[in-house]
Design a protein around this motif. Structure first.
Motif, PDB file in Angstrom:
ATOM      1  N   ARG A  21       0.809  -1.223   0.000  1.00  0.00           N
ATOM      2  CA  ARG A  21       0.000   0.000   0.000  1.00  0.00           C
ATOM      3  C   ARG A  21       0.844   1.275   0.000  1.00  0.00           C
ATOM      4  O   ARG A  21       0.366   2.333  -0.415  1.00  0.00           O
ATOM      5  CB  ARG A  21      -0.936  -0.007   1.211  1.00  0.00           C
ATOM      6  CG  ARG A  21      -1.942  -1.159   1.175  1.00  0.00           C
ATOM      7  CD  ARG A  21      -2.975  -1.029   2.272  1.00  0.00           C
ATOM      8  NE  ARG A  21      -3.888  -2.177   2.273  1.00  0.00           N
ATOM      9  CZ  ARG A  21      -5.054  -2.200   2.904  1.00  0.00           C
ATOM     10  NH1 ARG A  21      -5.470  -1.135   3.581  1.00  0.00           N
ATOM     11  NH2 ARG A  21      -5.814  -3.276   2.858  1.00  0.00           N
ATOM     12  N   VAL A  22       2.074   1.173   0.500  1.00  0.00           N
ATOM     13  CA  VAL A  22       2.915   2.385   0.576  1.00  0.00           C
ATOM     14  C   VAL A  22       4.099   2.302  -0.389  1.00  0.00           C
ATOM     15  O   VAL A  22       5.008   3.135  -0.332  1.00  0.00           O
ATOM     16  CB  VAL A  22       3.392   2.659   2.024  1.00  0.00           C
ATOM     17  CG1 VAL A  22       2.211   2.852   2.938  1.00  0.00           C
ATOM     18  CG2 VAL A  22       4.292   1.556   2.539  1.00  0.00           C
ATOM     19  N   ASP A  37       7.851  10.947   2.287  1.00  0.00           N
ATOM     20  CA  ASP A  37       6.686  10.536   1.512  1.00  0.00           C
ATOM     21  C   ASP A  37       6.181   9.160   1.932  1.00  0.00           C
ATOM     22  O   ASP A  37       4.985   8.880   1.871  1.00  0.00           O
ATOM     23  CB  ASP A  37       6.996  10.579   0.012  1.00  0.00           C
ATOM     24  CG  ASP A  37       8.126   9.654  -0.396  1.00  0.00           C
ATOM     25  OD1 ASP A  37       8.972   9.327   0.451  1.00  0.00           O
ATOM     26  OD2 ASP A  37       8.183   9.265  -1.572  1.00  0.00           O
ATOM     27  N   ARG A  88       2.467   8.214   3.325  1.00  0.00           N
ATOM     28  CA  ARG A  88       1.648   7.131   2.766  1.00  0.00           C
ATOM     29  C   ARG A  88       1.237   6.132   3.850  1.00  0.00           C
ATOM     30  O   ARG A  88       0.145   5.557   3.785  1.00  0.00           O
ATOM     31  CB  ARG A  88       2.387   6.433   1.623  1.00  0.00           C
ATOM     32  CG  ARG A  88       2.522   7.299   0.373  1.00  0.00           C
ATOM     33  CD  ARG A  88       2.842   6.472  -0.855  1.00  0.00           C
ATOM     34  NE  ARG A  88       4.141   5.833  -0.773  1.00  0.00           N
ATOM     35  CZ  ARG A  88       5.276   6.382  -1.180  1.00  0.00           C
ATOM     36  NH1 ARG A  88       5.283   7.606  -1.687  1.00  0.00           N
ATOM     37  NH2 ARG A  88       6.413   5.714  -1.096  1.00  0.00           N
ATOM     38  N   GLU A 140      -1.763   7.523   5.428  1.00  0.00           N
ATOM     39  CA  GLU A 140      -2.939   7.329   4.573  1.00  0.00           C
ATOM     40  C   GLU A 140      -3.433   5.885   4.642  1.00  0.00           C
ATOM     41  O   GLU A 140      -4.629   5.630   4.773  1.00  0.00           O
ATOM     42  CB  GLU A 140      -2.592   7.695   3.125  1.00  0.00           C
ATOM     43  CG  GLU A 140      -2.328   9.176   2.908  1.00  0.00           C
ATOM     44  CD  GLU A 140      -1.846   9.468   1.495  1.00  0.00           C
ATOM     45  OE1 GLU A 140      -1.844   8.531   0.664  1.00  0.00           O
ATOM     46  OE2 GLU A 140      -1.468  10.621   1.222  1.00  0.00           O
TER      47      GLU A 140
END
Length: 277
Positions: free
Chosen positions: A34-35, A55, A59, A62
Motif C-alpha cells: 500500500r505504501v 513521503d 503514505r 494514509e
C-alpha cells in the motif's frame, strides 16, 4: 536531541507502526504494497534499523488512517534546521553506515571540509542569512565530520573531480588549509581520497554528485543531489547501477599516491598565492 534519545524515539516510532499495522489487520507485506515499499522495509522501520523517507511516512498515515501521526513524528525526529530538508534523512543514515563512498564534481565533500571552507560555501548559498544561522550550519557540518574520527568510523572513499581543487572557495589561504586537511586525513587513513583529473575527460557522473552507503544489517542505499533537492535510492536495481557508475569513476581516477601528489601540488600553489597577497 542526543543520538541515544533519538534512537529511542525511532524505536518508539517502530513500535507504534507495528501496533497500528496489527490493529489494522495488515501484514508487513500488505502494508508495504500500500505504501510502495517491500514488506522487508516495513520490518526494518518497525525495528528502527532504517528510517522512512517523508513521503513513505505520509503514505503510511494514509494507509493506516492515522491522521498524520507518522508524518509528525518523522518531522520531529528527522527535520533539523541545520540541514536542508532533502538532506536530513541522508544525514541520519550516514551515522549508521559501515561504508561511505562520495563523488563530488565541484566541491570538497562535507565530511572533509574545514570550518573556513564550510563557512565560505554556506555564505555563498545563504548571503542574507543571520550570522547565527550560518554558524549553526557550519557547526552541524563539523559535527558530521567527527564521524571519520571515531573508533567505529566507516570505511570512507571520496572521489573529487579536479575542479573541486581548483575553484578558490574562500580564497587561497582557505583553500590551502582545506587541501592540507585532505592530505592529512588520507595519510592518517581516515579517508581514501582520489582525484578524477581534467585529463580523464567525460566520466560516468558528469556534473552530478553521488553517495553510496552500506550498512551492517540493511540493504545499501544511494543518494543523489540536484538543485535544492535530493533523492535516497533504495531500489536494488537502481543502487546496482549507481555502484557500477562509482566503479567507473574509481577506474578513471588517479591512484591514491598520484591523487595525493596532485592535491599537495594544488595546496602549494595556493600557499604561494596567499603569501603574495
Amino acid at each position: 536531541m542526543a543520538n541515544g534519545s533519538r534512537q529511542a524515539a525511532w524505536e518508539f516510532f517502530g513500535l507504534e507502526l507495528k501496533r497500528r499495522r496489527e490493529d489494522a489487520g495488515l501484514t508487513q507485506v500488505e502494508l508495504g504494497l500500500r505504501v510502495f515499499v517491500s514488506g522487508g522495509y516495513i520490518g526494518q522501520f518497525e525495528q528502527a534499523i532504517r528510517k522512512p523517507q517523508l513521503d513513505v511516512a505520509q503514505r503510511i498515515d494514509e494507509a493506516l488512517q492515522t491522521d498524520g501521526i507518522f508524518e509528525r513524528m518523522w518531522r520531529q525526529l528527522i527535520d533539523d534546521r541545520r540541514y536542508a530538508e532533502y538532506f536530513a534523512a541522508a544525514a541520519e543514515l550516514e551515522r549508521l553506515a559501515t561504508v561511505l563512498c562520495d563523488f563530488e564534481p565541484f566541491v570538497i565533500p562535507g565530511l572533509l571540509q574545514t570550518a573556513e571552507y564550510a563557512r565560505a560555501i554556506t555564505l555563498a548559498s545563504n548571503p542574507f542569512a543571520p550570522e547565527g544561522h550560518i554558524e549553526e550550519i557550519v557547526a552541524a557540518r563539523l559535527e558530521r565530520a567527527q564521524l571519520l574520527r571515531g573508533e567505529t568510523r566507516p570505511l570512507y572513499w571520496a572521489i573529487l573531480h579536479e575542479t573541486a581543487l581548483r575553484v578558490p572557495v574562500g580564497g587561497p589561504a582557505v583553500m590551502a588549509r582545506q587541501l592540507r586537511q585532505l592530505t592529512m586525513l588520507s595519510r592518517e587513513r581516515h579517508a581514501l581520497v582520489l582525484v578524477l583529473p581534467y585529463t580523464a575527460g567525460a566520466h560516468a557522473q558528469m556534473g552530478k554528485s553521488l553517495r553510496l552507503m552500506e550498512f551492517a544489517d540493511a540493504p545499501p542505499t544511494a543518494y543523489t543531489e540536484a538543485v535544492y533537492s535530493g533523492n535516497l535510492l533504495d531500489d536494488p536495481a537502481v543502487v546496482k547501477r549507481t555502484r557500477a557508475a562509482y566503479d567507473l569513476l574509481r577506474v578513471a581516477a588517479l591512484p591514491p599516491e598520484a591523487s595525493l601528489a596532485l592535491i599537495e601540488s594544488a595546496a602549494e600553489d595556493y600557499e604561494r598565492c596567499a603569501s603574495t597577497t
